[in-house]
Design a protein around this motif. Sequence first.
Motif, PDB file in Angstrom:
ATOM      1  N   LEU A 286       0.826  -1.210   0.000  1.00  0.00           N
ATOM      2  CA  LEU A 286       0.000   0.000   0.000  1.00  0.00           C
ATOM      3  C   LEU A 286       0.859   1.259   0.000  1.00  0.00           C
ATOM      4  N   GLY A 287       1.947   1.193  -0.729  1.00  0.00           N
ATOM      5  CA  GLY A 287       2.773   2.381  -0.875  1.00  0.00           C
ATOM      6  C   GLY A 287       3.661   2.693   0.315  1.00  0.00           C
ATOM      7  N   SER A 288       3.689   1.789   1.295  1.00  0.00           N
ATOM      8  CA  SER A 288       4.536   2.067   2.466  1.00  0.00           C
ATOM      9  C   SER A 288       5.874   1.367   2.282  1.00  0.00           C
ATOM     10  N   SER A 289       6.710   1.417   3.321  1.00  0.00           N
ATOM     11  CA  SER A 289       8.003   0.742   3.230  1.00  0.00           C
ATOM     12  C   SER A 289       7.923  -0.688   3.734  1.00  0.00           C
ATOM     13  N   LEU A 290       6.716  -1.162   4.016  1.00  0.00           N
ATOM     14  CA  LEU A 290       6.556  -2.518   4.537  1.00  0.00           C
ATOM     15  C   LEU A 290       6.689  -3.554   3.433  1.00  0.00           C
ATOM     16  N   ASN A 291       7.682  -4.462   3.606  1.00  0.00           N
ATOM     17  CA  ASN A 291       7.817  -5.612   2.698  1.00  0.00           C
ATOM     18  C   ASN A 291       7.546  -6.853   3.525  1.00  0.00           C
ATOM     19  N   PHE A 292       6.628  -7.689   3.106  1.00  0.00           N
ATOM     20  CA  PHE A 292       6.278  -8.852   3.911  1.00  0.00           C
ATOM     21  C   PHE A 292       5.706  -9.959   3.046  1.00  0.00           C
ATOM     22  N   ARG A 293       6.252 -11.164   3.222  1.00  0.00           N
ATOM     23  CA  ARG A 293       5.724 -12.339   2.516  1.00  0.00           C
ATOM     24  C   ARG A 293       5.344 -13.398   3.548  1.00  0.00           C
ATOM     25  N   ILE A 294       4.343 -14.166   3.234  1.00  0.00           N
ATOM     26  CA  ILE A 294       3.936 -15.249   4.134  1.00  0.00           C
ATOM     27  C   ILE A 294       4.077 -16.584   3.417  1.00  0.00           C
ATOM     28  N   HIS A 295       4.716 -17.541   4.088  1.00  0.00           N
ATOM     29  CA  HIS A 295       4.829 -18.901   3.544  1.00  0.00           C
ATOM     30  C   HIS A 295       3.870 -19.811   4.291  1.00  0.00           C
ATOM     31  N   LEU A 296       3.192 -20.651   3.543  1.00  0.00           N
ATOM     32  CA  LEU A 296       2.271 -21.610   4.167  1.00  0.00           C
ATOM     33  C   LEU A 296       2.966 -22.958   4.271  1.00  0.00           C
ATOM     34  N   VAL A 297       3.035 -23.487   5.476  1.00  0.00           N
ATOM     35  CA  VAL A 297       3.697 -24.773   5.666  1.00  0.00           C
ATOM     36  C   VAL A 297       2.723 -25.725   6.356  1.00  0.00           C
ATOM     37  N   GLN A 298       2.684 -26.963   5.894  1.00  0.00           N
ATOM     38  CA  GLN A 298       1.791 -27.943   6.509  1.00  0.00           C
ATOM     39  C   GLN A 298       2.530 -28.784   7.533  1.00  0.00           C
ATOM     40  N   GLY A 299       1.871 -29.083   8.601  1.00  0.00           N
ATOM     41  CA  GLY A 299       2.443 -29.993   9.580  1.00  0.00           C
ATOM     42  C   GLY A 299       2.438 -31.404   9.014  1.00  0.00           C
ATOM     43  N   ALA A 300       3.086 -32.303   9.725  1.00  0.00           N
ATOM     44  CA  ALA A 300       3.116 -33.682   9.239  1.00  0.00           C
ATOM     45  C   ALA A 300       2.525 -34.636  10.268  1.00  0.00           C
ATOM     46  N   GLY A 301       1.744 -34.101  11.179  1.00  0.00           N
ATOM     47  CA  GLY A 301       1.074 -34.983  12.124  1.00  0.00           C
ATOM     48  C   GLY A 301       1.869 -35.244  13.384  1.00  0.00           C
ATOM     49  N   ALA A 302       1.907 -34.266  14.265  1.00  0.00           N
ATOM     50  CA  ALA A 302       2.549 -34.462  15.563  1.00  0.00           C
ATOM     51  C   ALA A 302       2.016 -33.397  16.508  1.00  0.00           C
ATOM     52  N   PHE A 303       1.317 -33.832  17.533  1.00  0.00           N
ATOM     53  CA  PHE A 303       0.722 -32.904  18.496  1.00  0.00           C
ATOM     54  C   PHE A 303       1.791 -32.015  19.126  1.00  0.00           C
ATOM     55  N   VAL A 304       2.964 -32.579  19.362  1.00  0.00           N
ATOM     56  CA  VAL A 304       4.018 -31.834  20.045  1.00  0.00           C
ATOM     57  C   VAL A 304       4.463 -30.622  19.231  1.00  0.00           C
ATOM     58  N   CYS A 305       4.207 -30.612  17.932  1.00  0.00           N
ATOM     59  CA  CYS A 305       4.617 -29.477  17.108  1.00  0.00           C
ATOM     60  C   CYS A 305       3.803 -28.235  17.365  1.00  0.00           C
ATOM     61  N   GLY A 306       2.814 -28.312  18.241  1.00  0.00           N
ATOM     62  CA  GLY A 306       2.126 -27.112  18.666  1.00  0.00           C
ATOM     63  C   GLY A 306       2.965 -26.345  19.680  1.00  0.00           C
ATOM     64  N   GLU A 307       3.951 -27.021  20.250  1.00  0.00           N
ATOM     65  CA  GLU A 307       4.869 -26.363  21.187  1.00  0.00           C
ATOM     66  C   GLU A 307       5.805 -25.520  20.354  1.00  0.00           C
ATOM     67  N   GLU A 308       6.054 -24.277  20.769  1.00  0.00           N
ATOM     68  CA  GLU A 308       6.708 -23.361  19.836  1.00  0.00           C
ATOM     69  C   GLU A 308       8.110 -23.778  19.397  1.00  0.00           C
ATOM     70  N   THR A 309       8.930 -24.307  20.303  1.00  0.00           N
ATOM     71  CA  THR A 309      10.270 -24.675  19.854  1.00  0.00           C
ATOM     72  C   THR A 309      10.234 -25.922  18.969  1.00  0.00           C
ATOM     73  N   ALA A 310       9.260 -26.796  19.199  1.00  0.00           N
ATOM     74  CA  ALA A 310       9.116 -27.979  18.335  1.00  0.00           C
ATOM     75  C   ALA A 310       8.618 -27.548  16.964  1.00  0.00           C
TER      76      ALA A 310
END
Lengths: 618, 162, 245
Positions: A286-310
């Motif tokens: 929108l004409g600002s200096s903000l550059n930002f991209r988002i990548h979509l990544v799928q999990g592979a089936g592990a409840f523990v991956c909800g923990e942030e470091t995992a």
Amino acid sequence: MRTKLHTVADLEAQRALCVKAGAQAKPCLSVCTGSGCSASGAHDVIEGLRKALERAGLRDAVDIKSTGCHGFCEKGPLTLVWPEGVFYNRVAARDAKDIVASLSNGRRPVERLLYQDPATGARILREEEVPFYARQQRVLFGNNGKIDPKSIEDYLGVGGYAALARVLTELAPEQVVDWVQRSGLRGRGGAGFPTGKKWDVMRQQPATPKYIICNADEGDPGAFMDRSLLEGNPHSVLEGMLIGAYALGAREGYIYVRAEYPLAVEHLRAALAQAEECGLLGENILGSSLNFRIHLVQGAGAFVCGEETALIASLEGRVGEPQPRPPYPVQKGLWGKPTVINNVKTWASVPVIVNRGPEWYAAIGTEGSKGTMVFSLVGKINNTGLVEVPMGITLREMIYDIGGGIPNGKKLKAVQIGGPSGGCIPASLIDLPIDYEALTQAGSMMGSGGMVVMDESTCMVDVARYFMEFLEEESCGKCFPCREGTQRLRELLTRISQGKGTEDDLRLLDDLSWVVRETSLCGLGQTAPNPVLTTLRYFRDEYLAHVRERRCPAKVCKELITYSIEPTLCDGCHACVRVCTTEAILGEKDAVHSIDSTKCIKCGACLEVCQPKAVLVT
Amino acid sequence: MSTTTEVEALLGRRAPRAEELIAVLQEIQEQFHYLPEEALRTVSRRLRLPLTQVFHVATFYNCFSLEPVGEHLVQVCLGTACHVRGAGRVLDRLLRDLKLGEPGTTPDFTFTVRTLRCVGCCALAPVVRVDANTHPHLTQAKVPGLLKKYRPKDKEQPQAAD
Amino acid sequence: MPKLTINGIELEVERGTSVLEAARFLGIPIPTLCHDDGLTPYGACRLCVVEVGTPPRSKLQTACTLSADDGLVVNTHTARVERARQLLLELYVATSPQSKTIQDLAARYGVAGVRLVPKFEDCIQCGKCVRICREQMMAGAIGFAYRGPRRKVMSPFSWQSEVCRHCGACLYICPVCELRCHGAQAETTLCSGCLNFAPACLDYHDHAMCFLDPCVACELAGPLRQDLVWPVQKSAESSTKGERT
């Protein structure tokens, strides 16, 4: 092709077009096609409506829109008729004809499809009048029923991306962080850490580049709030992340979504593509200096991956084994760089805070818990679905006023809040206000919003065993207390449920729970004993019945119950014999039947089909 | 095309970076319906990652399988809401009807039964997902009918008590 | 240089020192299982937990992975830490009772009895073998696989690894399969005979006959230590076995 929006002025001009188009819109039939309603046949309903409109010659006069989850999944498939806002539930394809007919018949609604109040029997016309919805404050979910999640135009039409525009033109990054702090927003992923504080620490980190991540790995069984938000209003999450990127100086963002949510993945992909097309993601937004991209990544089936470091480990292509904290992700996260991870609902709350102001948000809720909370109300309850309420509402209101009480005349026993990391709140605490502190003091935890209602036919020892089984399997296995401790706890609980436990075992449960909680490496292990600890605290009598009397009061634990047929009630209809897979029921048609307990596996099939209720469980 | 060639082609479409490992394995799983040993060795070589790391990732996550799966993947949700509404009995019935002692693949490779925790349709509990279709409100009695829908027509078997 | 407090003693250390290293410098003993000075810290055994911070806002954290930061307050022998060590060691003995290393640790830290059924597992997943293979031998032939209760150390696909050079480092460093207790009733008794160096042979010789493995004399003397015997083993058989005439 969508027009690229180069400036805020472009955005507003485009919005004006969308609003105008919305205002002039033809009458519309919006059908909920969230995962729940889709599984119940929503797509057949859409097909049926299409055909019926065709036959009535109304194809060009009436629109059909498929929307995201409205939340009242129990009564799905749901259909709304606009502009009146008539609310139809349990719609089937064969109802299409009548619905279409009602559009012309002086627009009289189809009575039988209207929601019926179970207490008064009255038929209710509009969604907001239905008790399930009336007591909610749908700050995050309000738009789910109005927009097509695959249309950025619909999102613009309800005010989407206005918060982003405001932030880019009126607020400095530090001000945005200040607003989030003043709003009192706490992380909606489970721990409830003050979001503004997390953002503030991130801002002070000198290292670059910085990353932001949306944790959409909603793993708590029984919770589907994030799923519905991602399916029904993905742009609200993108907008929140954009504002976050601006405030925190991040150039790249990730959305980590569970593989088990294919529809959410699809809608997110579409939303990202559309946002990029319009220039709302990329360079010089929108004409600002903000550059930002988002990548979509799928999990592979592990409840523990909800923990942030995992989760971070998983993003880096490694196994989801958590790391000790400190250092925290805001200091050393993805690729060792400062990273803010927030839950889906947290990100979606950000545009609301910007649009309405932090004071407005802070005025909702309690002293320590601001804003609204989204719960998935499921289990033994009449109105299952998603509920968004202000913090501080009591459990009583949730269960009876919104939830409609317990079905089949059974009594409330407990409410499991916070998923496997949370705990069971007994019925005696039903006037507990729902906020972070009150729940923690009661031994439970807010968690991400899962709320499972249990009645007198639920065995609390079995519940503890069930959760321990889940955590044992989902444990990453790296640290000893969690890996061994969850196994041993599950083994102990199984023995107790089989009537082989002793009172010493209860002491052992306490000790094991303590050491797993105190010495585990990550949040999964540290909260794993909660189901055991809360059930021991509030339902000790059930445990004692199992170990002292070898009795399961709720009549669930298979080794401790017997199925039999009451001769005076049996009418010989033979229905039970037909469903028994182990040939354990003896009897000729029209004569009294009996169950051979040596062959009976207590599957409950006969209980389900016996009309005269002659099957007894003792 | 040999497994190696196909996998090399798949890898060729992506940047050969370590963080692509899980995404690559997901693609291989989707294409082959499991992760063949050959494929994992190729991935290890191309992404320059120790085979032990690739193997650990391949065995860590629920979505991956080192063994071929059956034609139809039957996933019984054992989430809290489903459990409380009797999903365990549905699973037991399913295993009994397919003559499986525990979740696994039938000898004729028609069905693979797995459990999973929460597909997010808790209001429709108990839920069973077969391939991409979600089946709501399952009960023991509905299991034979469900299996019948997916069984290939030439393999009709006499049902246990219906 | 960061300054931290351990057990009330103020200490200045080089940046990057772990709390475990700092405590050892002060001569404070902290039990470990998965730690080795030549390998990267792993933090999996949890035995080295210490209490960090001041109650009520203190937490137990592993000393081997905790960086000795400025202002940190650490206590290594509080009641909470001791209870954690005892319960962990009770779990360890129940998992691998045959390990001399674990038995010695349990005896030293006052584990009175083990209330769980022993599993006799050969691996506690401390990761030392994996790390020595990767970091010291530069081979990486073995690694962890699977997750949770099914997690184990193996070479991929269970084939003999092509990069394994048969150096034996993994066997050397293992605390469970390498050092088996040779005492009498090793699988049911925590005798702590090896820790109490009062071998019976000194009654007959000028100096002890062993330094590492107890010889037969100590095996016989072991069961006399009734105060450290598991309650379940208080049978007539064991009490007469070691009796001297």
